[in-house]
Write a protein that holds these residues in place. Structure first.
Motif, short mmCIF file in Angstrom:
data_model
loop_
_atom_site.label_atom_id
_atom_site.label_comp_id
_atom_site.label_asym_id
_atom_site.label_seq_id
_atom_site.Cartn_x
_atom_site.Cartn_y
_atom_site.Cartn_z
N LYS A 109 27.46 -16.05 30.74
CA LYS A 109 28.48 -15.67 29.77
C LYS A 109 29.53 -16.75 29.55
CE LYS A 109 26.83 -11.55 29.04
NZ LYS A 109 26.28 -11.17 27.72
N LYS A 122 37.32 -19.23 20.18
CA LYS A 122 36.23 -19.37 19.21
C LYS A 122 34.94 -19.80 19.91
CE LYS A 122 39.24 -20.58 15.32
NZ LYS A 122 39.57 -21.59 14.29
N ALA A 125 33.57 -16.68 21.77
CA ALA A 125 33.00 -15.70 20.85
C ALA A 125 31.68 -16.19 20.26
CB ALA A 125 34.00 -15.39 19.74
N GLY A 126 31.64 -17.47 19.87
CA GLY A 126 30.40 -18.00 19.30
C GLY A 126 29.27 -18.04 20.30
N TRP A 127 29.57 -18.41 21.53
CA TRP A 127 28.52 -18.48 22.55
C TRP A 127 27.96 -17.10 22.86
CZ3 TRP A 127 25.18 -21.49 24.86
CH2 TRP A 127 24.61 -21.08 26.06
N ASN A 128 28.83 -16.11 23.04
CA ASN A 128 28.35 -14.78 23.37
C ASN A 128 27.65 -14.12 22.19
OD1 ASN A 128 29.34 -13.75 26.23
ND2 ASN A 128 30.93 -15.10 25.42
N THR A 129 28.03 -14.47 20.96
CA THR A 129 27.29 -13.98 19.80
C THR A 129 25.86 -14.52 19.82
OG1 THR A 129 29.31 -13.86 18.48
CG2 THR A 129 27.23 -13.92 17.29
N LEU A 130 25.74 -15.81 20.18
CA LEU A 130 24.41 -16.41 20.28
C LEU A 130 23.59 -15.75 21.39
CD1 LEU A 130 22.41 -18.68 19.50
CD2 LEU A 130 23.56 -20.12 21.18
N ASP A 132 23.98 -12.64 22.61
CA ASP A 132 23.64 -11.26 22.28
C ASP A 132 22.57 -11.17 21.21
OD1 ASP A 132 25.52 -10.47 24.11
OD2 ASP A 132 27.14 -10.27 22.62
N SER A 133 22.55 -12.16 20.30
CA SER A 133 21.60 -12.07 19.19
C SER A 133 20.25 -12.68 19.51
CB SER A 133 22.18 -12.75 17.94
OG SER A 133 22.43 -14.12 18.21
#
Length: 366
Positions: A109, A122, A125-130, A132-133
């Motif tokens: 994480k 930022k 948030a960008g890393w965890n979006t990557l 999770d997706s």
């Protein structure tokens, strides 16, 4: 009466050359497992020979006592640290291999991204979006490469035993060379004299001077810089100062310098808000990073009167071509070639050495 010269037996000459070549190749094949250990032992003994003679004078002129002292020094400086380092690497590689071979690997994480000023939120948030997706898909693609890398590291671990064996051979050969160094040195000089006359003898002496120059100018300088840099890191409170000191030592040996480790450490101190120790380490790094410009030339001149660019080129090129032993092989080859070419260019044409003079010199040495 005119004497008729007998024709040379060409087949006999060819068979003689073939037989000698086969014997040389067979001997080299037999001693091949011991070449690396003997090369390291010869380099270390040649570089520390003056120290051994001083120790012998202090110990009532007893060579046996001096050899025992030098052997203990080699154990403390080479064998024991290398064994501890290898053992540490083997012990700490277990968790990494276990993580790399698991089937349910997940991307971390990286919560510490939040602590980065201005852009930390930022990035987090960008890393965890990557993750999770598409984190599972990414790891599915990366896993085969991780497995290949892990297999490569496991294959390299096989060489650990060979490396330790070479260390043991180096220690054994060092003891023998310390005890019988003069006999071996005279034998090498006899062979060189028979091969190339006075020039061969001069080449052997120059090779020894070049090895001593590299040991003093490159290795000692790297050791001093890395130790002083490691002291600065430890005092400033940098984590893993011991590991960073080893990295500094390697950087200094390959002529990169200690600043590759010290500059990021200074930046880390300032970034964490420790401005006082950051400034102290900055001043200390300026001293450590520039001291090689003063120490190395003096030490190299003590070993051999050779151009600095020749020694440094030999160190870097030899390291790339032959590995760690190339630190000494490269400068020796360049130094001997440079000196022989220089003598040949500035030497007036003269007849060959008198054979009687050669015999007299060999008899004096015996």
């Amino acid at each position: 009466m005119v004497k008729v010269s007998q024709p040379k037996d060409l087949l006999q000459i060819l068979l003689s050359v073939l037989f000698i070549s086969v014997m040389i190749i067979a001997c080299l094949w037999i001693v091949r497992p011991f070449v690396l250990g003997f090369a390291w032992a010869g380099t270390i003994v040649l570089a520390t020979w003056p120290l051994m003679l001083k120790v012998q004078r202090l110990l009532w002129g007893k060579r046996t006592f001096a050899v025992m002292v030098m052997t203990l020094l080699l154990l403390m400086l080479f064998v024991i640290p290398v064994a501890l380092l290898v053992n540490s690497l083997v012990d700490n590689s277990g968790p990494v291999i276990d993580w790399a071979t698991k089937g349910n690997m997940e991307l971390p994480k990286f919560e510490w991204l939040n602590t980065i000023p201005l852009i930390g939120d930022k990035l987090y948030a960008g890393w965890n979006t990557l993750v999770d997706s598409g984190g599972s898909a990414i790891m599915a693609k990366v896993r085969p490469y991780i497995g290949t890398t892990t297999t490569w590291f496991l294959g390299q671990a096989i060489h650990v035993g060979s490396f330790l064996m070479h260390c043991g051979l180096m220690l054994l050969f060092s003891v023998l060379l310390y005890a019988k160094g003069e006999t071996l040195g005279n034998g090498i000089r006899h062979f060189a004299f028979r091969l190339a006359g006075k020039r061969g003898d001069a080449a052997v002496l120059l090779a020894g001077q070049a090895i001593r120059a590299v040991a003093l100018g490159v290795v000692v300088t790297a050791l001093v810089q890395s130790v002083l840099g490691g002291v600065g890191l430890a005092v400033a409170g940098i984590p893993n100062a011991t590991l960073l000191t080893v990295v500094m030592m390697l950087c200094c040996l390959v002529q990169i310098g200690p600043l590759l480790v010290l500059v990021p450490s200074i930046a880390w101190l300032y970034w964490t808000g420790d401005n006082t120790w950051g400034t102290v380490l900055l001043v200390w790094s300026c001293v450590v990073g520039t001291m090689d410009n003063f120490i190395r030339p003096v030490l190299i001149r003590m070993g051999a009167d050779l151009p600095m660019i020749l020694i440094l080129s030999g160190v870097i090129g030899g390291l790339i071509a032959f590995g760690m032993i190339g630190l000494f092989i490269g400068p020796v080859l360049l130094a001997v070639s440079y000196r022989l070419i220089s003598v040949w260019m500035h030497e007036a044409p003269r007849p060959q050495d008198d054979p009687n003079e050669v015999v007299e010199v060999l008899e004096e040495r015996e």
